[in-house]
Design a protein around this motif. Structure first.
Motif, PDB file in Angstrom:
ATOM      1  N   GLY A   1      33.929 -37.873 -24.417  1.00 41.45           N
ATOM      2  CA  GLY A   1      32.403 -38.210 -24.008  1.00 41.45           C
ATOM      3  C   GLY A   1      31.568 -37.499 -24.964  1.00 41.45           C
ATOM      4  N   GLY A   2      30.289 -37.951 -25.035  1.00 43.19           N
ATOM      5  CA  GLY A   2      29.567 -37.684 -25.778  1.00 43.19           C
ATOM      6  C   GLY A   2      28.247 -37.186 -25.529  1.00 43.19           C
ATOM      7  N   SER A   3      27.610 -36.178 -26.037  1.00 44.93           N
ATOM      8  CA  SER A   3      26.146 -35.427 -25.698  1.00 44.93           C
ATOM      9  C   SER A   3      26.598 -34.807 -24.425  1.00 44.93           C
ATOM     10  CB  SER A   3      25.353 -36.476 -25.289  1.00 44.93           C
ATOM     11  OG  SER A   3      23.921 -36.080 -25.327  1.00 44.93           O
ATOM     12  N   THR A   4      25.846 -34.941 -23.334  1.00 41.61           N
ATOM     13  CA  THR A   4      26.207 -34.213 -22.218  1.00 41.61           C
ATOM     14  C   THR A   4      27.722 -34.514 -21.795  1.00 41.61           C
ATOM     15  OG1 THR A   4      23.906 -34.604 -21.102  1.00 41.61           O
ATOM     16  CG2 THR A   4      25.655 -34.453 -19.848  1.00 41.61           C
ATOM     17  N   GLY A   5      28.145 -35.598 -21.962  1.00 44.96           N
ATOM     18  CA  GLY A   5      29.711 -35.935 -21.697  1.00 44.96           C
ATOM     19  C   GLY A   5      30.304 -35.145 -22.575  1.00 44.96           C
ATOM     20  N   GLY A   6      29.847 -34.870 -23.890  1.00 44.70           N
ATOM     21  CA  GLY A   6      30.899 -33.990 -24.750  1.00 44.70           C
ATOM     22  C   GLY A   6      30.740 -32.622 -24.289  1.00 44.70           C
ATOM     23  N   TRP A   7      29.573 -31.987 -23.604  1.00 46.24           N
ATOM     24  CA  TRP A   7      29.643 -30.816 -23.373  1.00 46.24           C
ATOM     25  C   TRP A   7      30.550 -30.730 -22.077  1.00 46.24           C
ATOM     26  CZ3 TRP A   7      29.157 -27.671 -19.123  1.00 46.24           C
ATOM     27  CH2 TRP A   7      28.815 -26.408 -19.198  1.00 46.24           C
ATOM     28  N   GLU A   8      30.437 -31.519 -21.155  1.00 45.85           N
ATOM     29  CA  GLU A   8      31.271 -31.858 -19.815  1.00 45.85           C
ATOM     30  C   GLU A   8      32.803 -31.873 -20.372  1.00 45.85           C
ATOM     31  OE1 GLU A   8      28.101 -33.871 -16.993  1.00 45.85           O
ATOM     32  OE2 GLU A   8      29.522 -35.199 -18.255  1.00 45.85           O
ATOM     33  N   ALA A   9      33.029 -32.588 -21.277  1.00 41.85           N
ATOM     34  CA  ALA A   9      34.592 -32.694 -21.444  1.00 41.85           C
ATOM     35  C   ALA A   9      34.978 -31.309 -21.920  1.00 41.85           C
ATOM     36  CB  ALA A   9      34.920 -33.636 -22.552  1.00 41.85           C
ATOM     37  N   LEU A  10      34.508 -30.842 -22.790  1.00 43.19           N
ATOM     38  CA  LEU A  10      34.940 -29.398 -23.431  1.00 43.19           C
ATOM     39  C   LEU A  10      34.913 -28.393 -22.126  1.00 43.19           C
ATOM     40  CD1 LEU A  10      35.854 -27.611 -25.671  1.00 43.19           C
ATOM     41  CD2 LEU A  10      33.453 -27.032 -26.338  1.00 43.19           C
ATOM     42  N   ALA A  11      33.819 -28.347 -21.390  1.00 50.04           N
ATOM     43  CA  ALA A  11      33.511 -27.445 -20.358  1.00 50.04           C
ATOM     44  C   ALA A  11      34.735 -27.443 -19.405  1.00 50.04           C
ATOM     45  CB  ALA A  11      32.227 -27.585 -19.761  1.00 50.04           C
TER      46      ALA A  11
END
Length: 567
Positions: free
Chosen positions: A328-338
């Motif tokens: 994912g990207g942006s919020t989704g990028g943080w969520e993917a890593l989290a």
């Protein structure tokens, strides 16, 4: 003389409230709670509700909380105590002609399991957008003239409610699921739901014995898989210009990309996986950030242990951690890593593009642990505001202070539904009033270091990896991949640099992932060096699904089926 005396006897705040708003009984069967917004614009090119931005072209919003607003009665707005943006004070509205619109962002009362009762705007299918939320009361824009007479009262009234949004219909390729989450329902004290768009692989109905990996796409994207379409774009439709990318006919480009993705997905060489876009809008935002939170509830557990197993059982997923990957990207990028960091064995890899700040020493351009103020650089004799948004050449169009004051006008107590407030809602401990504790004073920018420490221990992903690497590292090796433009509009690359310093220094084990930057690339670059950002941001699925399929064997256990689903 008598009218002047009456004006003198009135409280100053009431005398300054030059707008009076009527709640017609025909639009409200009972008293209402919410945020009353007065929207004023000098531009009739769009409704005022669509012209409130962080940028230099923003128009005006004035907001105040209302509770128990009785049908048929009026509320006054425009006092100095009411939040205003970009005005410093609602009473400083310059005289002149405006297009005026009023909106009531309706709140619902929640009695949570933690004992707090709060009033919040529940998502109603629009993705937590105050200016689009079904059921919100609205007025048609009305041209008005504001005079310099302090006794002037301008009468406004709601005349309709924003209509409901229909549930999306299933197609041959895309199915929609929605489940009641017991975990979230228990927390919120009312039924709460999680959903997902599910994109089925080629031959899913025919190959009934095959079980598939799960590609989990995080992020707030309104269309199913970028508008996945099985027919070519209709180029006879009028072109729509994209100001962000300075591209004419961008709507045709988006549709062509969606059609090209369908042809790849349906082709002979694309990995056959179940791709899902998770829908987890909540009372604070259109995404939960996919983690457990004191204010939002156990969304991380609900997604990982309720929604995903349900989807895998219903659509023949493999149902094992190695066969699930996140992107994912942006919020989704943080969520993917989290999700990968906090549930390291439940997911097999993550691809985080342009992630929200993953190291709070660079919370955009703020060091939450060292800086005293989020809005201003420390200085004895001058005031320098911290930038909030830039373009690829570094030209600044908004500051952090401006973005936060806009949110404060849209909603008090972290209820604006906007970016700074959702970070606060997810990361902060619950305050005594049941709402998130402020990371900094919304008016002054002064940082609360006690709250910052809570953020660090629970949600600073770079810190958590450093703190727990001896036990976490073996579970994350080869799974962490991050991509960011080095001119990200929101300075998100700064946190990636800090995380990279740690990850590249790991030895027991080495993190063994990928971190790359796009030269002069803006938000949200995803690692594709061959395409401009306007195109690459539309290619998350076609880029990351094949990338994962090439490396899945590294994390799969011996004897795992790596062939039946592949092509």
């Amino acid at each position: 003389m008598r009218s002047l005396l009456l004006l003198f006897l009135l409280p100053l705040s009431l005398a300054a409230q030059r707008f009076s708003v009527t709640l017609p009984a025909s639009l409200a069967g009972t008293s209402l709670d919410g945020r009353l917004l007065l929207l004023l614009s000098t531009d009739d090119g769009a409704e005022p509700r669509f012209q409130i931005t962080d940028g230099p072209n923003t128009q005006i919003v004035i907001g105040k909380d209302v509770e128990g607003w009785a049908p048929g009665s009026k509320q006054r707005i425009g006092a100095a105590a009411d939040a205003a943006y970009p005005l410093a004070d609602a009473t400083q509205l310059p005289p002149g002609k405006y297009f005026a619109q009023v909106l009531l962002h309706k709140y619902e009362t929640f009695t949570r399991a933690d004992g707090h009762t709060v009033k919040l705007p529940m998502d109603r299918g629009e993705g937590q957008q105050w200016n689009l939320a079904p059921g919100n009361l609205l007025s048609q824009p009305l041209e008005i003239t504001v005079s310099d007479n302090p006794k002037q009262v301008i009468e406004l009234a709601f005349d309709h409610a924003i209509p409901a949004i229909p549930e999306p219909a299933d197609t041959e390729w895309i199915k929609h699921v929605k489940i009641r989450s017991k975990l979230l329902s228990d927390f919120w004290g009312r039924d709460m739901y999680l959903g997902a768009h599910v994109l089925l692989p080629k031959d899913w109905e025919r190959e009934t014995s095959v079980k598939y990996p799960l590609a989990i796409f995080h992020g707030h994207f309104p269309a199913d898989f970028g508008g996945f379409r099985t027919t070519p774009p209709d180029t006879t439709q009028p072109c729509e210009y994209s100001a962000r990318f300075d591209l004419d006919c961008y709507n045709h480009i988006v549709e062509q990309e969606a059609y090209d993705f369908y042809r790849m997905w349906n082709g002979p060489d694309f990995p056959r996986v179940l791709a899902i876009e998770i829908q987890h809008a909540n009372p604070y935002y259109d995404d939960s950030y996919a983690v457990n939170s004191e204010n939002l509830g156990p969304y991380g557990d609900a997604i990982t242990y309720e929604l995903i197993p349900y989807i895998e059982e219903k659509f023949r997923g493999i149902g094992e951690g190695w066969a699930r990957f996140l992107y994912g990207g942006s919020t989704g990028g943080w969520e993917a890593l989290a999700a990968q960091v906090l549930y390291p064995e439940e997911y097999g890899s993550c691809y985080a593009a342009c992630p929200d700040p993953i190291d709070f020493r660079a919370f955009t351009v703020i060091d939450l642990y060292q800086d005293e103020n989020a809005y201003f650089l420390k200085s004895q004799f001058k005031t320098t505001e911290r930038p909030g948004h830039r373009d690829y050449l570094g030209h600044v169009s908004a500051t952090i202070r401006e973005g936060n004051l806009r949110e404060l006008a849209l909603g008090s107590k972290s209820r604006s539904g906007q970016q700074w407030d959702i970070w606060e809602a997810v990361y902060s401990p619950v305050g005594k009033d049941g709402y998130p504790q402020r990371i900094w004073d919304k008016q002054t920018g002064k940082i609360d270091f006690h709250v910052a420490l809570h953020w660090r221990e629970n949600y600073d992903l770079s810190w958590i990896m450093r703190r727990d690497w001896p036990t976490l590292g073996p579970k994350l090796a080869g799974k962490v991949n991050i991509y960011c433009g080095d001119m990200d509009n929101y300075y998100l690359n700064n946190a990636v640099y800090l995380a990279e310093e740690f990850l590249e220094a790991t030895t027991t084990p080495y993190y063994n992932g990928e971190i790359t930057y796009g030269d002069r690339a803006e938000h949200c670059w995803n690692g594709d060096p061959t395409q401009p950002n306007a195109i690459s941001r539309l290619r998350y699925h076609r880029m990351f699904i094949p990338k994962w399929a090439k490396t899945v064997g590294v994390h799969a256990p011996a004897g795992a089926d790596l062939s039946s689903w592949r092509y």
